[in-house]
Design a protein around this motif. Sequence first.
Motif: not given
Length: 417
Positions: A168-169, A379-380, A382-383, A401
């Motif tokens: 995804w770069s 999304i890009g 970090g979501t 978490e």
Amino acid sequence: MNDFVYAHTDPAELEEYREQVRSWMSENMPRRNHDNPWHPTHDDDAQSSRNRELQRRLYDGGYAAVCYPREYGGQSLTIGHQRIIDEVSMDFDMPLLFSVPTLSITGPTVLEFGTEEQKQRYIPAWIRGDELWVQFMSEPSSGSDMAGALTRADRDGDVFILNGSKIWSTFAQRSDYALLLARTNWEVPKHRGLTMFIVPIHHPGIEIHPIQMVDRTEEFCQEFFNDAIIPAANVVGQVDDGWTVASRLLFHERAAVGGASPYTQGRHRNRSADGLEDLAAMARRNGGTDLGRMRQILGRMETLSRVDRLLSRRVVRGIESGYFPAPAGSLVRLSHGLTQAERQTAAAEFQRDRALVWNPGESTGAYGVDFVQRQQSCIGGGTTEMARNIISERVMGMPREPAADRDLPFNQVPRSG
Ligand SMILES: Cc1cc2nc3c(=O)[nH]c(=O)nc-3n(C[C@H](O)[C@H](O)[C@H](O)COP(=O)(O)OP(=O)(O)OC[C@H]3O[C@@H](n4cnc5c(N)ncnc54)[C@H](O)[C@@H]3O)c2cc1C
């Protein structure tokens, strides 16, 4: 952060600067076509060389990356000066490929953590338009969980041997260097065994595979590293302390996408117009019987955009001054992602059926494509789901978490394959 970036500047001096920028841009930069902002092209080579040429023009004029220190090719000016360049340049084509991530994400990370030699070597090359950078962070098995990287860099004397894969770069195939996060120590918990590297992209042992999207563009790539040799001199920050560097990189990314970075250049995007002025113009053109509803949407977008802009400024300045904790950058990321997706929905609605069906040469299809891709902004970098987690746990202090792998040495973390 360099102190001069947020120094107070006399408003009269800034107005004089605005006139200088306007006059220089009118003579030296190509005008932007507001009526036809989308130039559908799959010729990314042409786009890349055009951006390099425009960046060089800005540099020659003294208007490139003005918030970078003068000794590395910038102008040591304030964010106020950069914002004036951004406002004036709304009417001109700008080298936006250099803005994000080169100048505003990977750039300030190297500025903060790089050695003097790295800064002298690389920063002037971005500002002159000679070298584009990209981020090699996400992996097929770890996007949100960036600290779970499996790409490995094994030390061998003065070099590291790189193996693994990133994905995804954005525009890696057109870029020259990447900042890459790799695992250098498998015997400590995941956040403590990572190192950040400067990696030349077109290099023996590195294969780049463009990924074709549904609209046939090739914005993203996957990279494969097979025994690629990277000099130890390319480590940014300390070996095994790459998470510190990555955390600041994420901060710069949130500031850049939230519109609060002093290092972005130019505000509009090359493709569909997504500024508010463009939305208002579109509403006027396509008014018809739904004008009341369009006004309502415009009012909502104006409010959201203002809140987004002011929130960005406040949070980023607050983090820089120590008033807010660094994870507060996720507030900016969340607000900007949601606002952007809603703006793209509004733009598609204003175009009506012309966002779905258009004649050759018409630009309205861009709004349909943007609508289909509107989740990108959530999304890009970090979501938005991860941003909500960070805000609740690390800004509001809610319980964390559960994570089975947090304190385990990474080589003992069970994983498939
Ligand atoms: C426009 C764009 C540009 C990009 N550019 C780059 C780039 O240049 N370089 C780069 O390295 N990467 C880039 N990326 C990749 C991006 O960083 C990742 O897509 C993102 O971090 C999400 O990772 P993932 O795709 O692996 O999804 P996953 O991590 O697999 O997540 C899938 C879904 O599960 C949710 N989820 C995961 N974990 C949790 C959790 N703990 N709690 C709640 N929900 C959770 C996520 O929110 C998401 O909805 C880009 C992505 C986009 C869209």
